[in-house]
Design a protein around this motif. Structure first.
Motif, mmCIF file in Angstrom:
data_model
loop_
_atom_site.group_PDB
_atom_site.id
_atom_site.type_symbol
_atom_site.label_atom_id
_atom_site.label_comp_id
_atom_site.label_asym_id
_atom_site.label_seq_id
_atom_site.Cartn_x
_atom_site.Cartn_y
_atom_site.Cartn_z
ATOM 1 N N ALA A 115 0.864 -1.194 0.000
ATOM 2 C CA ALA A 115 0.000 0.000 0.000
ATOM 3 C C ALA A 115 0.896 1.238 0.000
ATOM 4 C CB ALA A 115 -0.954 -0.030 1.189
ATOM 5 N N ASN A 116 0.617 2.220 0.856
ATOM 6 C CA ASN A 116 1.382 3.477 0.783
ATOM 7 C C ASN A 116 2.624 3.485 1.666
ATOM 8 O OD1 ASN A 116 -0.137 3.639 3.197
ATOM 9 N ND2 ASN A 116 -0.101 5.877 3.125
ATOM 10 N N LYS A 117 2.891 2.364 2.365
ATOM 11 C CA LYS A 117 4.125 2.268 3.148
ATOM 12 C C LYS A 117 5.138 1.412 2.398
ATOM 13 C CE LYS A 117 1.519 3.684 6.746
ATOM 14 N NZ LYS A 117 0.080 3.846 6.508
ATOM 15 N N LEU A 118 6.337 1.942 2.254
ATOM 16 C CA LEU A 118 7.451 1.175 1.713
ATOM 17 C C LEU A 118 8.347 0.818 2.892
ATOM 18 C CD1 LEU A 118 9.372 0.152 -0.565
ATOM 19 C CD2 LEU A 118 10.336 2.457 -0.594
ATOM 20 N N GLY A 119 8.500 -0.461 3.162
ATOM 21 C CA GLY A 119 9.302 -0.874 4.317
ATOM 22 C C GLY A 119 10.313 -1.938 3.958
ATOM 23 N N ILE A 120 11.502 -1.824 4.512
ATOM 24 C CA ILE A 120 12.542 -2.846 4.336
ATOM 25 C C ILE A 120 13.183 -3.089 5.699
ATOM 26 C CG2 ILE A 120 14.684 -3.487 3.169
ATOM 27 C CD1 ILE A 120 13.889 -1.681 0.855
ATOM 28 N N GLY A 121 13.317 -4.354 6.061
ATOM 29 C CA GLY A 121 13.883 -4.694 7.363
ATOM 30 C C GLY A 121 14.705 -5.960 7.320
ATOM 31 N N ASN A 172 12.056 5.632 -3.890
ATOM 32 C CA ASN A 172 12.660 5.558 -2.547
ATOM 33 C C ASN A 172 13.278 4.217 -2.182
ATOM 34 O OD1 ASN A 172 11.922 8.220 -0.993
ATOM 35 N ND2 ASN A 172 10.100 7.690 -2.168
ATOM 36 N N VAL A 173 13.035 3.188 -2.981
ATOM 37 C CA VAL A 173 13.400 1.839 -2.545
ATOM 38 C C VAL A 173 14.911 1.656 -2.358
ATOM 39 C CG1 VAL A 173 13.487 0.796 -4.878
ATOM 40 C CG2 VAL A 173 12.894 -0.622 -2.885
ATOM 41 N N ILE A 174 15.730 2.256 -3.209
ATOM 42 C CA ILE A 174 17.188 2.084 -3.086
ATOM 43 C C ILE A 174 17.702 2.736 -1.803
ATOM 44 C CG2 ILE A 174 19.443 2.550 -4.135
ATOM 45 C CD1 ILE A 174 17.735 0.411 -5.579
ATOM 46 N N SER A 175 17.221 3.949 -1.503
ATOM 47 C CA SER A 175 17.697 4.637 -0.285
ATOM 48 C C SER A 175 17.205 3.917 0.978
ATOM 49 C CB SER A 175 17.273 6.103 -0.277
ATOM 50 O OG SER A 175 15.872 6.218 -0.301
ATOM 51 N N VAL A 176 15.969 3.381 0.956
ATOM 52 C CA VAL A 176 15.461 2.644 2.119
ATOM 53 C C VAL A 176 16.236 1.336 2.292
ATOM 54 C CG1 VAL A 176 13.437 1.527 3.160
ATOM 55 C CG2 VAL A 176 13.160 3.671 1.921
ATOM 56 N N LEU A 177 16.563 0.677 1.185
ATOM 57 C CA LEU A 177 17.364 -0.553 1.246
ATOM 58 C C LEU A 177 18.742 -0.266 1.829
ATOM 59 C CD1 LEU A 177 17.900 -3.544 0.514
ATOM 60 C CD2 LEU A 177 18.560 -2.767 -1.773
#
Length: 335
Positions: A11-17, A52-57
């Motif tokens: 949904a509207n949250k992109l999360g990586i952990g 945003n996925v690369i910076s969050v990763l």
């Protein structure tokens, strides 16, 4: 020792952990926030995730101190969720799996919430209330499946709250549901609203329509926006407590676990805790770090799957907007 990387973007949250044998090493998240009165559309949400996925990763790996070579499995949200955002994150997961030569696992979003809740709270075999923007289900584990005892027959409770927030033009920062919760704390006058429980299922669309059509009228009659938020919350949550209590009694359970974004709501936790105390049961819930969609919950569910021997062929690693909680074979739990 298993280290799992999890990517969430349903949904509207992109999360990586990153998780290592039940220890959270990192839990990074970015939220796509739209202007007041607007929802988030699939195309724009997917674009946010791609940007945003690369910076969050990078943040997740730096925070965890884990190098790609140390990761044992890459996990991503297979579904349910919005198609375009799901696909944008799945592409990244597949790319990483090929670049780093790692096994790939597609995780059911709902089961990610449940396994994260169980890990953080240490609940053993709870009756689960799963409440979010896209899902509302009462769940209990039995015979290697998470069985759905009841669910919404139309829209999810979080969607109902979010859409009413648009009626009042409440901001989407940090989230519409949170802003409704804060306003509801100041509400004084209760308005009787339609209460729609059908057996073990619930219906929220009629209540939403009732409020949308009459909000202006109520405001002219002297009710405040806070009163409207208070009345809506109390009615919706009473319905959820009723169906959860029935499942609790049927399963002869002594634990209730609330998961999903709406599970952060303190009033819902308060009402559920009162019901649990009256039944001699215990309530388990988490805060916004683990309730709201996040990557580490996908890592945790994937970690459990991987450890129990689950593997996916490359052609099985797709996404699906409709992926039922009770479709998944729960190989990591004893009967």
């Amino acid at each position: 020792m298993v280290i799992a990387l999890g990517l969430e973007g349903s949904a509207n949250k992109l999360g990586i952990g990153v998780i290592k044998d039940g220890e959270v090493l990192s839990n990074c998240r970015r939220t796509y926030i739209t202007p007041p009165g607007e929802g988030f559309l699939p195309k724009e949400t997917a674009e946010h995730h791609r940007k945003n996925v690369i910076s969050v990763l990078r943040d997740a790996l730096n925070q965890s101190g884990v190098k790609p070579a140390e990761i044992d499995v890459i996990c991503y949200t297979k579904g349910p969720g919005m198609g375009a955002p799901l696909a944008s994150v799945a592409v990244v997961a597949r790319t990483l799996a090929q670049l780093w030569d790692k096994p790939l696992l597609g995780v059911n979003h709902c089961i990610g919430h449940i396994e994260m809740g169980r890990l953080i709270t240490k609940a053993t075999n709870p009756t689960v209330l799963y409440v979010s923007g896209g899902n509302t289900q009462v769940i209990a584990y039995s015979r290697h499946k998470y069985r759905i005892f009841g669910e919404t027959i139309d829209i999810a409770v979080g969607n109902c709250l979010d859409r009413f927030a648009r009626v009042l033009k409440l901001p989407n920062d940090p989230s519409p549901g949170y802003n409704i919760e804060q306003m509801a704390k100041k509400g004084k006058k209760f308005i009787e609203l339609p209460y729609c429980v059908k057996g073990m299922d619930v219906s929220f669309s009629g209540i939403l329509t009732f409020m949308e059509e009459r909000a202006d009228k109520f405001l002219k009659q002297g009710y405040s926006p806070e009163d409207l938020c208070f009345s809506l919350q109390e009615t919706l949550f009473a319905m959820l407590v009723e169906t959860t209590e029935r499942a609790l009694a049927h399963c002869d359970s002594r634990e209730v676990l609330i998961v999903g974004g709406v599970g952060c709501n303190e009033r819902l936790q308060e009402m559920m805790k009162q019901m649990c105390e009256e039944r001699g049961a215990k309530l388990f819930a988490t805060d916004e770090r683990f309730c709201i969609d996040n990557g580490v919950m996908i890592a945790q569910a994937g970690y459990e799957m991987f450890k129990s021997g689950t593997r996916m062929k490359w052609e099985e690693c797709f996404i699906t907007q409709r992926y039922r909680t009770d479709e998944v074979e729960v190989t990591w739990r004893e009967d």
